[in-house]
Scaffold this active site. Sequence first.
Site, PDB file in Angstrom:
ATOM      1  N   GLY A   3       0.854  -1.323   0.064  1.00 14.54           N
ATOM      2  CA  GLY A   3      -0.010   0.104   0.087  1.00 14.54           C
ATOM      3  C   GLY A   3       0.756   1.313  -0.158  1.00 14.54           C
ATOM      4  O   GLY A   3       2.054   1.114   0.202  1.00 14.54           O
TER       5      GLY A   3
ATOM      6  N   GLY B  71       3.498   5.394   4.330  1.00 13.23           N
ATOM      7  CA  GLY B  71       3.031   6.039   5.621  1.00 13.23           C
ATOM      8  C   GLY B  71       1.544   5.720   5.895  1.00 13.23           C
ATOM      9  O   GLY B  71       0.739   6.196   6.826  1.00 13.23           O
ATOM     10  N   THR B  72       1.065   4.255   5.501  1.00 17.49           N
ATOM     11  CA  THR B  72      -0.198   4.083   5.799  1.00 17.49           C
ATOM     12  C   THR B  72       0.059   3.040   7.133  1.00 17.49           C
ATOM     13  O   THR B  72      -1.103   2.455   7.304  1.00 17.49           O
ATOM     14  CB  THR B  72      -1.080   3.433   4.548  1.00 17.49           C
ATOM     15  OG1 THR B  72       0.095   2.589   4.061  1.00 17.49           O
ATOM     16  CG2 THR B  72      -1.412   4.363   3.801  1.00 17.49           C
TER      17      THR B  72
ATOM     18  N   THR C 111       4.860  -0.766   8.701  1.00 21.70           N
ATOM     19  CA  THR C 111       5.677  -0.696   9.945  1.00 21.70           C
ATOM     20  C   THR C 111       5.057  -0.830  10.916  1.00 21.70           C
ATOM     21  O   THR C 111       5.291  -2.056  11.807  1.00 21.70           O
ATOM     22  CB  THR C 111       6.918   0.267   9.707  1.00 21.70           C
ATOM     23  OG1 THR C 111       7.224   0.489   8.431  1.00 21.70           O
ATOM     24  CG2 THR C 111       8.000   0.021  10.563  1.00 21.70           C
TER      25      THR C 111
ATOM     26  N   GLU D 200     -17.261   6.376  -9.389  1.00 24.14           N
ATOM     27  CA  GLU D 200     -17.521   4.999  -8.711  1.00 24.14           C
ATOM     28  C   GLU D 200     -18.842   4.576  -8.454  1.00 24.14           C
ATOM     29  O   GLU D 200     -19.045   3.365  -8.644  1.00 24.14           O
ATOM     30  CB  GLU D 200     -16.629   5.111  -7.412  1.00 24.14           C
ATOM     31  CG  GLU D 200     -15.102   5.328  -7.371  1.00 24.14           C
ATOM     32  CD  GLU D 200     -14.394   4.340  -8.467  1.00 24.14           C
ATOM     33  OE1 GLU D 200     -14.860   3.251  -8.780  1.00 24.14           O
ATOM     34  OE2 GLU D 200     -13.428   4.556  -9.037  1.00 24.14           O
TER      35      GLU D 200
HETATM   36  P1  ADP Z   1       4.705   2.473   6.183  1.00 25.22           P
HETATM   37  O1  ADP Z   1       5.550   1.477   6.659  1.00 25.22           O
HETATM   38  O2  ADP Z   1       3.339   2.088   5.716  1.00 25.22           O
HETATM   39  O3  ADP Z   1       5.296   3.548   5.211  1.00 25.22           O
HETATM   40  P2  ADP Z   1       4.444   3.427   8.864  1.00 25.22           P
HETATM   41  O4  ADP Z   1       4.152   2.307   9.825  1.00 25.22           O
HETATM   42  O5  ADP Z   1       6.074   3.919   9.003  1.00 25.22           O
HETATM   43  O6  ADP Z   1       4.124   3.645   7.559  1.00 25.22           O
HETATM   44  O7  ADP Z   1       3.932   4.947   9.534  1.00 25.22           O
HETATM   45  C1  ADP Z   1       4.582   6.050   9.816  1.00 25.22           C
HETATM   46  C2  ADP Z   1       4.044   6.746  11.095  1.00 25.22           C
HETATM   47  O8  ADP Z   1       2.623   7.172  10.773  1.00 25.22           O
HETATM   48  C3  ADP Z   1       3.751   5.550  12.366  1.00 25.22           C
HETATM   49  O9  ADP Z   1       4.749   5.506  13.021  1.00 25.22           O
HETATM   50  C4  ADP Z   1       2.501   6.195  12.949  1.00 25.22           C
HETATM   51  O10 ADP Z   1       3.121   7.302  13.709  1.00 25.22           O
HETATM   52  C5  ADP Z   1       1.702   6.890  11.874  1.00 25.22           C
HETATM   53  N1  ADP Z   1       0.766   6.028  11.455  1.00 25.22           N
HETATM   54  C6  ADP Z   1       0.717   5.519  10.212  1.00 25.22           C
HETATM   55  N2  ADP Z   1      -0.428   4.746  10.164  1.00 25.22           N
HETATM   56  C7  ADP Z   1      -0.974   4.653  11.302  1.00 25.22           C
HETATM   57  C8  ADP Z   1      -2.178   4.219  11.931  1.00 25.22           C
HETATM   58  N3  ADP Z   1      -2.998   3.514  11.006  1.00 25.22           N
HETATM   59  N4  ADP Z   1      -2.691   4.538  13.000  1.00 25.22           N
HETATM   60  C9  ADP Z   1      -1.726   5.138  13.949  1.00 25.22           C
HETATM   61  N5  ADP Z   1      -0.689   5.805  13.400  1.00 25.22           N
HETATM   62  C10 ADP Z   1      -0.501   5.652  12.119  1.00 25.22           C
HETATM   63 ZN    ZN Z   2     -13.505   3.600 -13.552  1.00 27.37          ZN
END
Ligand code: ADP
Ligand code: ZN
Length: 581
Positions: free
Chosen positions: A189, A192-193, A196, A413
């Site tokens: 995905g 920042g979602t 991790t 949609e």
């Molecule tokens: P990815 O690995 O998908 O790039 P991360 O897990 O590194 O994203 O997310 C970075 C930061 O954003 C996390 O440490 C947290 O602070 C915040 N964050 C992202 N998604 C969420 C979520 N669903 N709930 C709470 N905090 C989130």
């Molecule tokens: Zn379409």
Amino acid sequence: MKINKKIKITLSIIVIFTLLSTGYIYIQNKKSIEEIPYTLFLTHVEKGLVEEVELSNNEKIKVRLENGSVFITDNPRKEAFKEELLLSNIKVIEKDESLSQTIPMILTVSIMAFILFNISRNMSKQAAKEMSQMSKIDTDNKSKRLTFSDVAGNEEAKEALMDMVDFIKNPEAYNNLGARLPRGVLLYGPPGTGKTLLAKALAGEAGVPFFPVSGSDFVQVYAGLGASRIRELFKKAKEVGKSVIFIDEIDSLGKKRQGDNPAGSEEGDRTLNALLTEMSGFNDNDGIIVVAATNRIDILDEALLRPGRFDRQIEVNLPDVNGRYKILKLHSENKPIAKDVDLKKLALDTVYFSGAKLENLMNEAAIYAAKEKAKEITPAHINKAYYTVLVGDEKKDRSAINLKDKEITAFHEAGHALVTKLVAKENRVSKVSIIPSTKGMGGFSINLPPDKMYQSKKDILNNIMIALGGRAAEEIIFGKDLVTTGASSDIEKATEMTLSMIALLGMDEEIGLVNYNVIGNRNLDNKLLLNRTKETLDKLYIETKQLLKDNIQILKALAKKLVEKEVLNEEEINYIISNEV
Ligand code: ADP
Ligand code: ZN
């Protein structure tokens, strides 16, 4: 790269040093000391010209005359030599000449050894440092153990991962029943979602160590090191037993192998192979789970997705309005928020924000508040932070452009979904969303009736209309000239379906039962095919538009709800449709 340079420099220092010191010794021996025949030496002794003799075990002895000149001569190596000299009033110095030559040698060798030792130590230190950076065990009591409650929204991904907690905790139970345990989970995905975060929470919930690394750690290192790092990582994990290994950016080491460039990245392949080998080398009751994350599942090497590898794939999407509210709430918990801050409204205003961006937003707001020495975070702080977070993104006026975007996507949609429900009632529409995903803008998913072996001509016609439903809705609502590029892949699909219906499947009266692949390009009347395809598509498009026009109230209701909630599930969709009829 850095290390390679270091080695080069050190090696050249060693070479220069060695050359210099051997040269020095050589010259020392050569220049200062002229050799004279032994007989001449004896004459000098007789004449009383010799002041001092340096005795050693060497072939030569060193002699100094009264006038200060020094030379060497053969060592007679006879027992009474020293006594003879002493009796002739000559000072005798006993010196282990070999030692005086060996000392510089020893020095050189030991300096070299020291330097070499240091390099290798630095190298292994460096490697160790990198290794430990790569896989800090995150379970020490100092860092807070994360749980799924630290992840807001992402409900589906959380649920899928919760199943894994038990696998890690009690692998034996599954093993005893002959179940093959999952080894790898791929989270995919946008950045920042919370991928991790989810992986960390998985380790936290299971109460096992967490070994995070990034795929990019394994590239750009010396040849073969990527693979050995992988092995070392897994060795470490096996030593502690049950654990979660997290590989971020797996695409940087598991890119699709390029057909036209097979030798492209042998190093990358070696690393990837090491990973695959390690993963198949687990014992089923090791309780080790490898979680990988990527923003680009489409470029991953298929080998990674096969059974026994990352065979569970979980999509982690941008949060919808509700998810954003939960994330905002979570990241406000430890902050003093003024009463007039409306997080629900803020959630509405932050379409397309990832969790990371939302977290960043609240953090920036807190910083602004602190700078002003305010006691609370006010709407003004959040507003300021909002624009700070958006810098770097193209400047968007949140109220105007985002709302328009949302509306267009919502109608598009809703068009797909409504046409589906109208032309193929038996098909379930399980989800409609206007949140962009890795698969593109917005999206809706239909579940086709599972018990169908063949597709009828009617089915294909329906599917073409469903594909055209997005564009048709846009045109009806916004006008002919304001349709968008959002339909590009829909049009591609519709054309493909129509063409194969006509040219391959014998489903067009005018073309008849001809398979154009068989006829090939010889004498192929492309124009005829093109015309029939176009005619068919045009006709279906008009039909689709008419269908939507006849049900415009439902279309509008669906779109309105979508703008509001961003994601609708099956019940909500069915509810709206049945209530508007
Ligand atoms: P990815 O690995 O998908 O790039 P991360 O897990 O590194 O994203 O997310 C970075 C930061 O954003 C996390 O440490 C947290 O602070 C915040 N964050 C992202 N998604 C969420 C979520 N669903 N709930 C709470 N905090 C989130
Ligand atoms: Zn379409």
